[in-house]
Scaffold this active site. Structure first.
Site, short mmCIF file in Angstrom:
data_model
loop_
_atom_site.label_atom_id
_atom_site.label_comp_id
_atom_site.label_asym_id
_atom_site.label_seq_id
_atom_site.Cartn_x
_atom_site.Cartn_y
_atom_site.Cartn_z
N TYR A 99 -46.00 60.01 23.84
CA TYR A 99 -46.52 59.38 25.06
C TYR A 99 -47.22 58.06 24.71
CZ TYR A 99 -49.82 58.49 28.88
OH TYR A 99 -50.57 57.89 29.87
N THR A 116 -52.89 53.22 28.29
CA THR A 116 -53.74 54.39 28.07
C THR A 116 -54.50 54.30 26.75
OG1 THR A 116 -53.59 56.73 27.45
CG2 THR A 116 -51.61 55.47 27.17
N1 LIG Z 1 -54.51 59.96 35.04
C1 LIG Z 1 -55.08 59.45 33.94
O1 LIG Z 1 -56.18 59.85 33.53
C2 LIG Z 1 -54.37 58.34 33.16
C3 LIG Z 1 -54.96 57.90 31.96
C4 LIG Z 1 -54.33 56.87 31.26
C5 LIG Z 1 -53.18 56.29 31.74
N2 LIG Z 1 -52.61 56.75 32.90
C6 LIG Z 1 -51.36 56.12 33.38
O2 LIG Z 1 -51.52 55.78 34.74
C7 LIG Z 1 -50.30 55.90 35.44
C8 LIG Z 1 -50.50 56.77 36.68
O3 LIG Z 1 -51.01 58.03 36.31
P1 LIG Z 1 -51.23 59.18 37.39
O4 LIG Z 1 -52.22 60.13 36.81
O5 LIG Z 1 -51.46 58.60 38.71
O6 LIG Z 1 -49.78 59.90 37.33
P2 LIG Z 1 -48.91 60.52 38.51
O7 LIG Z 1 -47.88 61.39 37.85
O8 LIG Z 1 -49.76 61.12 39.57
O9 LIG Z 1 -48.19 59.22 39.13
C9 LIG Z 1 -47.02 58.64 38.60
C10 LIG Z 1 -46.12 58.29 39.78
O10 LIG Z 1 -44.97 57.59 39.30
C11 LIG Z 1 -43.79 58.14 39.89
N3 LIG Z 1 -42.68 57.88 38.96
C12 LIG Z 1 -42.54 58.32 37.69
N4 LIG Z 1 -41.40 57.84 37.15
C13 LIG Z 1 -40.81 57.07 38.11
C14 LIG Z 1 -39.62 56.30 38.15
N5 LIG Z 1 -38.78 56.24 37.11
N6 LIG Z 1 -39.32 55.62 39.28
C15 LIG Z 1 -40.15 55.67 40.36
N7 LIG Z 1 -41.29 56.39 40.37
C16 LIG Z 1 -41.61 57.09 39.26
C17 LIG Z 1 -44.10 59.60 40.12
O11 LIG Z 1 -43.32 60.21 41.11
C18 LIG Z 1 -45.60 59.53 40.51
O12 LIG Z 1 -45.74 59.34 41.92
C19 LIG Z 1 -49.29 56.46 34.43
O13 LIG Z 1 -48.52 55.37 33.94
C20 LIG Z 1 -50.16 57.05 33.33
O14 LIG Z 1 -49.52 56.99 32.08
C21 LIG Z 1 -53.18 57.77 33.62
#
Ligand SMILES: NC(=O)c1ccc[n+]([C@@H]2O[C@H](COP(=O)([O-])OP(=O)(O)OC[C@H]3O[C@@H](n4cnc5c(N)ncnc54)[C@H](O)[C@@H]3O)[C@@H](O)[C@H]2O)c1
Length: 320
Positions: free
Chosen positions: A141, A117
């Site tokens: 985070y 991120t």
């Molecule tokens: N959405 C954004 O704008 C953004 C920006 C920067 C980074 N990210 C990173 O991208 C990734 C995905 O983001 P997102 O927005 O899709 O989030 P999200 O919460 O929709 O998806 C995360 C998924 O991981 C699963 N999960 C979490 N911990 C788990 C575990 N221990 N075992 C199995 N499954 C687990 C959750 O159930 C969920 O389905 C994350 O790592 C986040 O830090 C997202």
């Protein structure tokens, strides 16, 4: 057909990745504990309800599918919650990832794509932010993601792990089919919140600070369409398949849009109006965050398709 494990494939970005992998001829194997994801978002491939830290069950999953690579989205990502509950974040994001990496080692799987991120950079010292920008995260985070990045470097050195780190700026938009949605709960991302206001599902939109050093005084962010992010991951898989060295890439559009601009564009696209209440600044919100993604363009040959913010907003408006 090669199996690819998508950890967190039931989440917002992961479910789009699953769809894209499937159209590209891979078999996506979603591993998700459904802590923030949704079972009905996994429309392709196999699904295993499992926590990445459960090394016994994860071992069985690796034996069954013998994956060619792992794409790792599974993490918690609410900045505010990471401040009040850092244990939850260090345990899942750092410890959970180490457990996943150890399962990979035990099963001789050495290709790993990691969702990092822009939060690893902290307050920008210059813009746009390239990969060499100092990394001084300002919240737990961001620190959990930076620690994981550092562990990847050490695992590559010691155990030959081959990885690609992608640092996303603001992921936005939906697949145009309307099959997949952004369904965070609570929702903290600006675009879905503004769209909810446009649909009359929330009374108003809060604008945190209008006195920043930006052209209209509101914070500027770089919005990248979720399918453009996923396309970069596909390119990352090919890069590792072709013997590419461990590498990190910032992913954004390279164009910043202010909060006011997003609000105005949603008004335009939706043809509706809604109330905006200006409130004070939130602690830790930098004025501008814009990515320099030229490394991904040059090394991976990646090119975002959604460069116009209006087009990104339309993919949300027409599918909600
Ligand atoms: N959405 C954004 O704008 C953004 C920006 C920067 C980074 N990210 C990173 O991208 C990734 C995905 O983001 P997102 O927005 O899709 O989030 P999200 O919460 O929709 O998806 C995360 C998924 O991981 C699963 N999960 C979490 N911990 C788990 C575990 N221990 N075992 C199995 N499954 C687990 C959750 O159930 C969920 O389905 C994350 O790592 C986040 O830090 C997202």
């Amino acid at each position: 057909m090669q199996n690819i494990i998508v950890a967190g494939g039931a989440g917002y970005i992961g479910s789009h990745m699953v769809k894209m992998l499937s159209s590209a001829g891979f078999n996506p194997v979603t591993v998700d504990n459904l802590s923030t994801g949704h079972r009905d978002s996994v429309l392709y491939g196999d699904f295993e309800e499992c926590d990445i830290a459960d090394s016994v069950r994860m071992g069985r999953i690796f034996e069954e599918y013998n994956p060619a690579a792992v794409i790792h989205f599974a993490a918690f990502s609410l900045v505010g919650e990471s401040v009040s509950k850092p244990d939850k974040y260090y345990r899942n994001n750092v410890s959970g990832t180490l457990s996943l990496l150890d399962t990979m080692r035990r099963h001789a799987c050495d290709r790993f794509i990691f969702s990092s991120t822009a939060a690893v950079f902290g307050n920008p010292e210059y813009l746009p932010i390239d990969e060499l920008h100092p990394k001084t995260p300002v919240n737990p985070y961001g620190r959990t993601k930076l620690m994981t990045e550092q562990a990847l470097g050490d695992y590559a050195e010691a155990y030959g792990l081959r990885y690609v780190i992608f640092r996303y700026f603001n992921a936005a938009g939906h697949d145009e089919s309307g099959d997949l949605k952004e369904r965070h709960s609570p929702e903290t991302h600006l675009l879905p919140l503004v769209v909810q206001a446009a649909k009359g599902e929330r009374s108003h939109i809060a604008l945190y600070g209008d006195d920043y050093d930006t052209p209209d005084g509101t914070c500027v962010r770089d919005y990248i369409h979720v399918n453009d992010l996923c396309a970069a991951h596909l390119a990352g898989i090919k890069y590792l398949e072709n013997g590419g060295e461990p590498a990190d890439f910032n992913l954004g559009n390279g164009n910043g849009f202010s909060v006011k601009e997003i609000i105005d564009k949603v008004r335009l696209v939706s043809g509706t109006d809604f109330e905006v209440k200006t409130e004070g600044r939130r602690a830790g919100d930098p004025a501008s965050l814009v990515a320099d993604s030229s490394k991904a363009r040059h090394v991976l040959g990646w090119q975002p398709e959604y460069t116009d913010i209006e087009d990104i907003i339309k993919t949300v408006w027409k599918t909600v």
